[in-house]
Design an enzyme around this catalytic site. Sequence first.
Site, PDB file in Angstrom:
ATOM      1  N   TYR A  56       0.864  -1.187   0.000  1.00 43.33           N
ATOM      2  CA  TYR A  56       0.000   0.000   0.000  1.00 43.33           C
ATOM      3  C   TYR A  56       0.898   1.234   0.000  1.00 43.33           C
ATOM      4  O   TYR A  56       1.560   1.542   0.992  1.00 43.33           O
ATOM      5  CB  TYR A  56      -0.897   0.043   1.233  1.00 43.33           C
ATOM      6  CG  TYR A  56      -1.954  -1.029   1.316  1.00 43.33           C
ATOM      7  CD1 TYR A  56      -2.301  -1.798   0.209  1.00 43.33           C
ATOM      8  CD2 TYR A  56      -2.626  -1.274   2.510  1.00 43.33           C
ATOM      9  CE1 TYR A  56      -3.279  -2.782   0.296  1.00 43.33           C
ATOM     10  CE2 TYR A  56      -3.605  -2.242   2.607  1.00 43.33           C
ATOM     11  CZ  TYR A  56      -3.925  -2.994   1.506  1.00 43.33           C
ATOM     12  OH  TYR A  56      -4.900  -3.960   1.601  1.00 43.33           O
ATOM     13  N   LEU A 206     -18.555  -1.526   2.017  1.00 38.64           N
ATOM     14  CA  LEU A 206     -19.356  -0.484   1.357  1.00 38.64           C
ATOM     15  C   LEU A 206     -19.234  -0.586  -0.163  1.00 38.64           C
ATOM     16  O   LEU A 206     -19.590   0.350  -0.883  1.00 38.64           O
ATOM     17  CB  LEU A 206     -18.925   0.915   1.820  1.00 38.64           C
ATOM     18  CG  LEU A 206     -19.066   1.192   3.324  1.00 38.64           C
ATOM     19  CD1 LEU A 206     -18.631   2.613   3.651  1.00 38.64           C
ATOM     20  CD2 LEU A 206     -20.497   0.956   3.790  1.00 38.64           C
ATOM     21  N   ARG A 208     -16.571  -0.470  -2.071  1.00 35.93           N
ATOM     22  CA  ARG A 208     -15.664   0.597  -2.537  1.00 35.93           C
ATOM     23  C   ARG A 208     -16.328   1.971  -2.526  1.00 35.93           C
ATOM     24  O   ARG A 208     -15.966   2.863  -3.293  1.00 35.93           O
ATOM     25  CB  ARG A 208     -15.155   0.304  -3.954  1.00 35.93           C
ATOM     26  CG  ARG A 208     -14.624  -1.097  -4.155  1.00 35.93           C
ATOM     27  CD  ARG A 208     -13.337  -1.316  -3.412  1.00 35.93           C
ATOM     28  NE  ARG A 208     -12.742  -2.594  -3.761  1.00 35.93           N
ATOM     29  CZ  ARG A 208     -11.552  -3.007  -3.321  1.00 35.93           C
ATOM     30  NH1 ARG A 208     -10.861  -2.245  -2.513  1.00 35.93           N
ATOM     31  NH2 ARG A 208     -11.075  -4.176  -3.669  1.00 35.93           N
ATOM     32  N   GLY A 209     -17.315   2.137  -1.654  1.00 37.71           N
ATOM     33  CA  GLY A 209     -17.992   3.435  -1.548  1.00 37.71           C
ATOM     34  C   GLY A 209     -19.280   3.519  -2.335  1.00 37.71           C
ATOM     35  O   GLY A 209     -20.027   4.496  -2.198  1.00 37.71           O
ATOM     36  N   SER A 212     -22.240   3.873  -0.124  1.00 40.93           N
ATOM     37  CA  SER A 212     -22.306   5.109   0.668  1.00 40.93           C
ATOM     38  C   SER A 212     -22.421   6.348  -0.211  1.00 40.93           C
ATOM     39  O   SER A 212     -22.440   7.474   0.279  1.00 40.93           O
ATOM     40  CB  SER A 212     -21.070   5.233   1.559  1.00 40.93           C
ATOM     41  OG  SER A 212     -19.894   5.271   0.772  1.00 40.93           O
TER      42      SER A 212
END
Length: 330
Positions: A56, A206, A208-209, A212
């Site tokens: 990362y 979620l 990857r959003g 949301s």
Amino acid sequence: MKYVSLGKTGPKVSAFGLGCMGMSGMYGPSDRAESIATIHAAMEAGVTLLDTGDFYGMGHNELLIAEALKGKDRDQVQLSVKFGAQRDPSAGWIGFDGRPSAVKTSLAYTLVRLGVDHIDVYRPARLDPNVPIEDTIGAIADMVKAGYVRHIGLSEVGPDTIRRASAVHPIVDLQIEYSLMSRGIEQAILPTTRELGIGITAYGVLSRGLLSGSQSSGAGDFRAHSPRFQGDNLARNEALAAALQKVAASKGMTASQAAIAWVAAQGSDIVPVIGARKRHQLDESLKALDFALTADDLAILEAAVPKDSVAGGRYPEAQLAHLDSEKNHA
């Protein structure tokens, strides 16, 4: 905060974990000070499981966590680290290395970057098609015996690989995507982990959003290349998210809270990993702990986002083709 055992042989961890990937550029630019403040806020709220990967931000994420843990009690957290993904200087993905020598080299660098003497859960991020899983897990088992690793986990692998790995050394958890929009593990993977007493740390709760209402921030954002965020797929998926939001609001929840609470309600062996990059996101997500969903509530949420209704794969086709977890659903 509630606490659960991670699998039958694993440590006691917070019922929600904090996924730190988004703090190192995977979803576009991030703010270092806010990221550290978010890690601190999570710890203050009782979150003990911090999840990262050595790839990362090419080590950036581990260094960030090390900075956040300075002056803190090391034993206050369990560090879950993925290794093995190979990247080039332009951040391209160029393969996976699960050879025993690579396992030990990766771990050595991770210990230095994090500034710790052991990793709580160490796991290959993917299956190396060129290395038997027994060799990879055997190398981590050597590091358990040497005291550098406490527990062994897996990530994105299917039933056959899970069984082969657990025959070499106890596996505490499988990290894999699981959400209202990604329910593939229910067919064969989840029954296998439950049979073997292996926990699930669920990421992408979620989607990857998507669930949301979050949008791709551009070229540096993983979602710019995700099939679920493209064209007609995005429009269809946003309609599902809107349906979820409506149902969630009727229950006094945000869509994010409903999505997280749904995952948490699937079993005490499942720990949602919350990918919050900012304190307000973390605060909203942790409030999902306050909701005890009934069978009727779960049915209503699943009716809003029916199984297999999402448009597009969870990764681009080329990546899905290499995922052991995707090959083993049938």
